[in-house]
Motif scaffolding. Structure first.
Motif, PDB file in Angstrom:
ATOM      1  N   ASN A   1      93.473   0.446 167.912  1.00  0.00           N
ATOM      2  CA  ASN A   1      93.810   1.791 167.437  1.00  0.00           C
ATOM      3  C   ASN A   1      95.234   1.909 166.905  1.00  0.00           C
ATOM      4  O   ASN A   1      95.816   2.989 166.920  1.00  0.00           O
ATOM      5  N   GLN A   2      95.801   0.789 166.435  1.00  0.00           N
ATOM      6  CA  GLN A   2      97.096   0.848 165.763  1.00  0.00           C
ATOM      7  C   GLN A   2      96.890   0.901 164.255  1.00  0.00           C
ATOM      8  O   GLN A   2      96.019   0.218 163.715  1.00  0.00           O
ATOM      9  N   LYS A   3      97.680   1.720 163.588  1.00  0.00           N
ATOM     10  CA  LYS A   3      97.674   1.735 162.133  1.00  0.00           C
ATOM     11  C   LYS A   3      98.648   0.665 161.634  1.00  0.00           C
ATOM     12  O   LYS A   3      99.756   0.544 162.153  1.00  0.00           O
ATOM     13  N   ILE A   4      98.219  -0.099 160.649  1.00  0.00           N
ATOM     14  CA  ILE A   4      99.035  -1.195 160.133  1.00  0.00           C
ATOM     15  C   ILE A   4      99.624  -0.816 158.783  1.00  0.00           C
ATOM     16  O   ILE A   4      98.894  -0.475 157.853  1.00  0.00           O
ATOM     17  N   ILE A   5     100.951  -0.872 158.707  1.00  0.00           N
ATOM     18  CA  ILE A   5     101.653  -0.662 157.441  1.00  0.00           C
ATOM     19  C   ILE A   5     102.212  -2.004 156.991  1.00  0.00           C
ATOM     20  O   ILE A   5     103.038  -2.599 157.682  1.00  0.00           O
ATOM     21  N   LEU A   6     101.737  -2.471 155.866  1.00  0.00           N
ATOM     22  CA  LEU A   6     102.115  -3.781 155.352  1.00  0.00           C
ATOM     23  C   LEU A   6     103.277  -3.652 154.377  1.00  0.00           C
ATOM     24  O   LEU A   6     103.255  -2.815 153.475  1.00  0.00           O
ATOM     25  N   VAL A   7     104.290  -4.485 154.548  1.00  0.00           N
ATOM     26  CA  VAL A   7     105.499  -4.442 153.721  1.00  0.00           C
ATOM     27  C   VAL A   7     105.585  -5.718 152.897  1.00  0.00           C
ATOM     28  O   VAL A   7     105.596  -6.815 153.448  1.00  0.00           O
ATOM     29  N   THR A   8     105.628  -5.593 151.577  1.00  0.00           N
ATOM     30  CA  THR A   8     105.825  -6.772 150.735  1.00  0.00           C
ATOM     31  C   THR A   8     107.015  -6.559 149.818  1.00  0.00           C
ATOM     32  O   THR A   8     107.333  -5.433 149.437  1.00  0.00           O
TER      33      THR A   8
ATOM     34  N   ASN B   1      95.968  -2.996 140.718  1.00  0.00           N
ATOM     35  CA  ASN B   1      94.510  -2.989 140.612  1.00  0.00           C
ATOM     36  C   ASN B   1      93.843  -3.330 141.943  1.00  0.00           C
ATOM     37  O   ASN B   1      92.797  -2.765 142.298  1.00  0.00           O
ATOM     38  N   LEU B   2      94.453  -4.237 142.692  1.00  0.00           N
ATOM     39  CA  LEU B   2      93.930  -4.609 144.005  1.00  0.00           C
ATOM     40  C   LEU B   2      93.924  -3.404 144.937  1.00  0.00           C
ATOM     41  O   LEU B   2      92.945  -3.148 145.657  1.00  0.00           O
ATOM     42  N   ALA B   3      95.031  -2.655 144.926  1.00  0.00           N
ATOM     43  CA  ALA B   3      95.120  -1.461 145.769  1.00  0.00           C
ATOM     44  C   ALA B   3      94.086  -0.424 145.361  1.00  0.00           C
ATOM     45  O   ALA B   3      93.442   0.200 146.216  1.00  0.00           O
ATOM     46  N   GLU B   4      93.916  -0.231 144.063  1.00  0.00           N
ATOM     47  CA  GLU B   4      92.956   0.767 143.584  1.00  0.00           C
ATOM     48  C   GLU B   4      91.520   0.328 143.862  1.00  0.00           C
ATOM     49  O   GLU B   4      90.683   1.120 144.336  1.00  0.00           O
ATOM     50  N   THR B   5      91.215  -0.920 143.592  1.00  0.00           N
ATOM     51  CA  THR B   5      89.852  -1.423 143.757  1.00  0.00           C
ATOM     52  C   THR B   5      89.394  -1.361 145.208  1.00  0.00           C
ATOM     53  O   THR B   5      88.230  -1.034 145.498  1.00  0.00           O
ATOM     54  N   HIS B   6      90.322  -1.655 146.135  1.00  0.00           N
ATOM     55  CA  HIS B   6      89.958  -1.710 147.553  1.00  0.00           C
ATOM     56  C   HIS B   6      90.402  -0.460 148.317  1.00  0.00           C
ATOM     57  O   HIS B   6      90.334  -0.445 149.555  1.00  0.00           O
ATOM     58  N   ASN B   7      90.809   0.555 147.577  1.00  0.00           N
ATOM     59  CA  ASN B   7      91.182   1.843 148.184  1.00  0.00           C
ATOM     60  C   ASN B   7      92.202   1.683 149.309  1.00  0.00           C
ATOM     61  O   ASN B   7      91.999   2.179 150.425  1.00  0.00           O
ATOM     62  N   ILE B   8      93.290   0.974 148.993  1.00  0.00           N
ATOM     63  CA  ILE B   8      94.359   0.788 149.972  1.00  0.00           C
ATOM     64  C   ILE B   8      95.484   1.759 149.637  1.00  0.00           C
ATOM     65  O   ILE B   8      96.112   1.647 148.577  1.00  0.00           O
ATOM     66  N   PRO B   9      95.773   2.721 150.487  1.00  0.00           N
ATOM     67  CA  PRO B   9      96.906   3.619 150.247  1.00  0.00           C
ATOM     68  C   PRO B   9      98.195   2.809 150.073  1.00  0.00           C
ATOM     69  O   PRO B   9      98.490   1.938 150.895  1.00  0.00           O
ATOM     70  N   THR B  10      98.926   3.101 149.022  1.00  0.00           N
ATOM     71  CA  THR B  10     100.075   2.270 148.656  1.00  0.00           C
ATOM     72  C   THR B  10     101.234   3.130 148.153  1.00  0.00           C
ATOM     73  O   THR B  10     101.027   4.026 147.337  1.00  0.00           O
TER      74      THR B  10
ATOM     75  N   LEU C   1      98.130   1.146 155.149  1.00  0.00           N
ATOM     76  CA  LEU C   1      99.096   1.570 154.138  1.00  0.00           C
ATOM     77  C   LEU C   1      99.911   0.362 153.711  1.00  0.00           C
ATOM     78  O   LEU C   1     100.179  -0.526 154.529  1.00  0.00           O
ATOM     79  N   MET C   2     100.297   0.322 152.417  1.00  0.00           N
ATOM     80  CA  MET C   2     101.165  -0.751 151.938  1.00  0.00           C
ATOM     81  C   MET C   2     102.434  -0.157 151.341  1.00  0.00           C
ATOM     82  O   MET C   2     102.394   0.860 150.658  1.00  0.00           O
ATOM     83  N   PHE C   3     103.562  -0.835 151.599  1.00  0.00           N
ATOM     84  CA  PHE C   3     104.819  -0.557 150.925  1.00  0.00           C
ATOM     85  C   PHE C   3     105.074  -1.716 149.961  1.00  0.00           C
ATOM     86  O   PHE C   3     105.334  -2.840 150.403  1.00  0.00           O
ATOM     87  N   ILE C   4     105.006  -1.461 148.653  1.00  0.00           N
ATOM     88  CA  ILE C   4     105.219  -2.498 147.642  1.00  0.00           C
ATOM     89  C   ILE C   4     106.564  -2.263 146.967  1.00  0.00           C
ATOM     90  O   ILE C   4     106.815  -1.184 146.418  1.00  0.00           O
TER      91      ILE C   4
END
Length: 362
Positions: free
Chosen positions: A61-68, A270-279, A125-128
């Motif tokens: 039940n943790q939300k993961i925010i990915l940082v690249t 496009n990857l974020a949009e295609t896979h519906n990843i909030p970014t 969620l992703m931080f790009i």
């Protein structure tokens, strides 16, 4: 008669190359004869473990925010626990910061994210990071440098093929046609290792795989940088003027906009949009001295002129923010190119505030 024999030499050479290439298709021989892994390859190899760890966190039940991104994003790794305001986001959250790699660029970022999707992991969620230096064709750490470090699979090569210019498309075709070339096969080394029952050296794998072994560092209040108006003449000379010269030589030299790097950024979008990843695509804050110099070199504000036109303003997945627009209270700098780690909580808050406007973000 001797001349006739000479005609057979090219055929013999081609037959030898063809034979070695077919032998290279045997996994056991390939692992014995290939080149040792290099840092870029190690990062890609290490991340499946990271994605599996984060799958477990999500089940808990943790939300993961990915940082690249580059070192400007890597400062988030300097906080073992980043404080989040409950009024901004009140759910249990884990920041996956190992995916921010110093001196990285968009090809490596894309390969990391594509590998993440292939393992079945999707962050909440992703931080790009968007940095103009990452779009310099002549950056010392551009895709050209990473390309030399990588031994990619057939699927990876086919996936990235459309992004490259004709020179690199020819290189990809050569790697696809000749597997031995792709893996830098050394026949004598392969035979020797097979006899010994060994593989190619993996020493660098365990040294350079910071993406997995490098644990988050607790915030250190003793090394927080200097307030913008409190630099001594000596510190200003070393941290701002001289460091700017170093960055200029490495990252901004002979600046030429890279269609290839921008192509990989578009693939990330496009990857974020295609896979519906909030970014959230964000532009990190830099010192005004460096910002003015960079603007004079790159020809303008690429965040507005290059990035924003690529995005759908009605996207359900992507929002953007530039922290160079005077919208933060952060005035502390480690050097001309990086704000202090003490600014991380505010940076995260700004990015999360931006994310709240994403329809698909919960």
């Amino acid at each position: 008669m001797n001349q006739k024999k000479i005609y057979f030499y090219p055929i013999i050479v081609l037959f030898f190359i063809f034979s070695i290439d077919k032998i290279a298709c045997i996994p056991e021989f390939r692992e014995a004869a290939r080149r040792s892994y290099k840092p870029g390859q190690n990062i890609l190899l290490g991340f499946p473990k990271v994605w599996e760890e984060n799958k477990i966190r999500q089940l808990e039940n943790q939300k993961i925010i990915l940082v690249t991104g580059s070192s400007r994003s890597e400062i988030l790794h300097e906080w073992e626990e980043i404080p989040v305001k409950p009024t901004t986001y009140n759910k249990p959250v884990y920041f996956e910061t190992r995916s921010a790699v110093k001196a990285s660029e968009y090809m490596l970022n894309y390969l990391l994210l594509k590998g993440m999707i292939d393992t079945g992991f999707k962050p909440n969620l992703m931080f790009i990071e968007f940095s103009e230096e990452m779009l310099n064709e002549n950056n010392s750490f551009s895709y050209k440098t990473k390309w030399k470090e990588l031994m990619l699979t057939e699927d990876q090569l086919l996936d990235i093929f459309p992004v490259f210019n004709p020179q690199y498309k020819l290189e990809i075709m050569s790697r696809l046609i000749f597997l031995s070339y792709n893996y830098h096969i050394r026949p004598i080394q392969g035979i020797s290792n097979l006899i010994k029952g060994e593989k190619a050296s993996d020493d660098l794998y365990f040294i350079a795989i910071s993406s997995y072994l490098n644990k988050k560092r607790p915030f250190d209040p003793n090394h927080i940088g200097i307030e913008i108006d409190n630099f001594s003449p000596q510190d200003y000379e070393s941290r701002i003027i001289n460091y700017t010269k170093e960055i200029q030589d490495m990252m901004l030299r002979n600046y030429r906009f890279s269609d290839t790097e921008f192509g990989f950024l578009k693939k990330i979008i496009n990857l974020a949009e295609t896979h519906n990843i909030p970014t959230v695509i964000w532009e990190p804050q830099v010192h005004p001295y460096y910002q003015n110099l960079r603007k004079s070199i790159t020809g303008g504000n690429l965040y507005e002129t290059i990035l924003l036109p690529q995005l759908n303003p009605n996207s359900k997945n992507i929002r953007t923010i530039s922290l160079n627009k005077g919208n933060t209270n952060c005035k502390t700098y480690a050097d001309s190119s990086h704000v202090s780690t003490i600014c991380v909580p505010e940076i995260v808050d700004k990015l999360l505030q931006t994310a709240k406007d994403i329809p698909n973000f919960q």
